[in-house]
Motif scaffolding. Structure first.
Motif, short mmCIF file in Angstrom:
data_model
loop_
_atom_site.label_atom_id
_atom_site.label_comp_id
_atom_site.label_asym_id
_atom_site.label_seq_id
_atom_site.Cartn_x
_atom_site.Cartn_y
_atom_site.Cartn_z
N ALA A 50 0.82 -1.21 0.00
CA ALA A 50 0.00 0.00 0.00
C ALA A 50 0.86 1.26 0.00
O ALA A 50 0.57 2.23 -0.71
CB ALA A 50 -0.94 -0.01 1.21
N LEU A 51 1.94 1.26 0.79
CA LEU A 51 2.83 2.42 0.85
C LEU A 51 3.53 2.65 -0.49
O LEU A 51 3.65 3.79 -0.95
CB LEU A 51 3.86 2.24 1.97
N HIS A 57 7.15 9.20 -3.24
CA HIS A 57 8.57 9.10 -2.95
C HIS A 57 9.09 7.67 -3.05
O HIS A 57 10.30 7.45 -3.11
CB HIS A 57 8.87 9.66 -1.55
N LEU A 58 8.19 6.70 -3.03
CA LEU A 58 8.58 5.30 -3.12
C LEU A 58 8.43 4.74 -4.53
O LEU A 58 8.55 3.54 -4.74
CB LEU A 58 7.77 4.45 -2.13
N HIS A 59 8.16 5.61 -5.50
CA HIS A 59 8.04 5.16 -6.88
C HIS A 59 9.42 5.12 -7.54
O HIS A 59 9.72 5.87 -8.47
CB HIS A 59 7.09 6.08 -7.65
N GLU A 299 13.01 5.92 4.11
CA GLU A 299 11.97 6.36 3.19
C GLU A 299 10.63 5.68 3.51
O GLU A 299 9.57 6.33 3.47
CB GLU A 299 12.37 6.05 1.74
N VAL A 300 10.68 4.40 3.85
CA VAL A 300 9.44 3.68 4.20
C VAL A 300 8.89 4.19 5.53
O VAL A 300 7.68 4.36 5.69
CB VAL A 300 9.71 2.16 4.26
N LEU A 304 5.32 5.86 6.08
CA LEU A 304 4.38 5.33 7.07
C LEU A 304 3.89 6.43 8.01
O LEU A 304 2.69 6.50 8.34
CB LEU A 304 5.06 4.21 7.87
N LYS A 305 4.82 7.32 8.43
CA LYS A 305 4.42 8.44 9.29
C LYS A 305 3.43 9.36 8.56
O LYS A 305 2.45 9.82 9.12
CB LYS A 305 5.66 9.23 9.71
#
Length: 322
Positions: A50-51, A57-59, A299-300, A304-305
């Motif tokens: 999901a994140l 930023h996680l792409h 980054e994760v 999440l935050k």
């Protein structure tokens, strides 16, 4: 070839998964233990997927592959643990022949896919750390998609060969599988056919989907570690080495248990040991991989935050609230 006497015998229509039946007094405890593991595994891997999907930023290629890994482990954990939990809770350990073949197909395919995907992930990290100037050119969005699709297709197509062969076997003797899921070796041991032919077929596939990816992954991480050792900054070197060494340990345990389980001959002494190894690669690895590969990354953690802030305070909450 099947003996003439075997043709006249009634073919087996269902199997009994012995599982952990040799611990009759611990069935409730085992049920609770594996239930907690299953819920934790599903929650952590679905969270990572999901994140990766929702946070811009996680792409990146690394997180694209990590998302694929989490998706894969969500799937293959679900091919084994729900059926095992039902057996521990109700005592019903029967599974139909078709259900057994289907379970083996999906589990074996996903295991093969993970082996290929881990080698792809190690190659991605190798390029990023050892050849950063060529990274963008070689790991483009199209290349990521091709590598991921190749891993999935390769795993499922490769395991189709053994699954089709198993479906053509004749089962006319005992129907008790000394395992907690339908796996290749326990199944062919119950077959009335010549098991050597199946083992001969499976050996080159194990080389392709287990040994070769393991060697490629190992070589990639060895090159990465040598590159890290040349970093002048002691702090940077220790941080990078800590991350890569933990990855290498998890990968080595995963591949090592698979190689022992599938490439070493099964004897009475190794039978119970291989069942323990199966718990490691089928149950524990999907549990620890999200922590080792993803949840430790800054980054994760930031993603999440941010997701928690949006969930608690709405999308208008400023990013520097915490």
């Amino acid at each position: 070839m099947v003996n003439p006497e075997e043709v006249n015998q009634t073919s087996i229509t269902e199997f009994i998964l012995l599982g952990f039946g040799n611990f009759p007094n611990q069935q409730t405890l085992l049920f609770l233990l594996f239930l907690v593991i299953y819920i934790t595994t599903m929650a952590s891997n679905i969270l990572i997927v999901a994140l990766v999907v929702t946070d811009q930023h996680l792409h990146t290629p690394m997180y694209f592959f990590l998302g694929n890994l989490s998706c894969l482990e969500t799937c293959y954990t679900s091919t084994i643990l729900p059926r095992m939990l039902v057996g521990l809770l109700t005592g019903d350990r029967t599974i139909s022949f078709n259900g057994c073949v289907i379970q083996y197909y999906f589990f074996g395919s996903l295991i093969a896919t993970e082996c290929l995907l881990l080698s792809v992930m190690s190659y991605d990290r190798y390029l990023a750390i050892c050849n950063p100037l060529h990274y963008v050119a070689r790991i483009s969005g199209r290349a990521c998609l091709q590598l991921a699709c190749g891993s999935w297709l390769g795993g499922f197509l490769g395991n189709s060969i053994t699954t089709l062969s198993i479906s053509q076997l004749t089962f006319c003797g005992p129907n008790v599988i000394d395992h907690f899921f339908c796996d290749f070796i326990p199944l062919i041991k119950l077959s009335c056919n010549d098991s050597h032919l199946m083992e001969t077929l499976a050996f080159p596939l194990c080389l392709i989907f287990l040994l070769v990816p393991f060697l490629l992954t190992l070589m990639s991480y060895v090159c990465i570690i040598f590159t890290i050792l040349r970093i002048p900054s002691t702090t940077g070197r220790q941080k990078s080495f800590s991350t890569c060494s933990s990855h290498l340990i998890v990968v080595s345990i995963y591949y090592g248990t698979l190689l022992i389980a599938y490439m070493f001959p099964t004897t009475d002494i190794l039978s119970d040991f291989k069942k323990v190894l199966s718990v490691v690669y089928a149950v524990l690895t999907p549990l620890v991989n999200p922590l080792i590969y993803s949840l430790r990354n800054k980054e994760v953690q930031e993603a999440l935050k941010k997701a928690c802030r949006k969930l608690m305070f709405g999308p208008c909450q400023p990013d520097n609230f915490l």
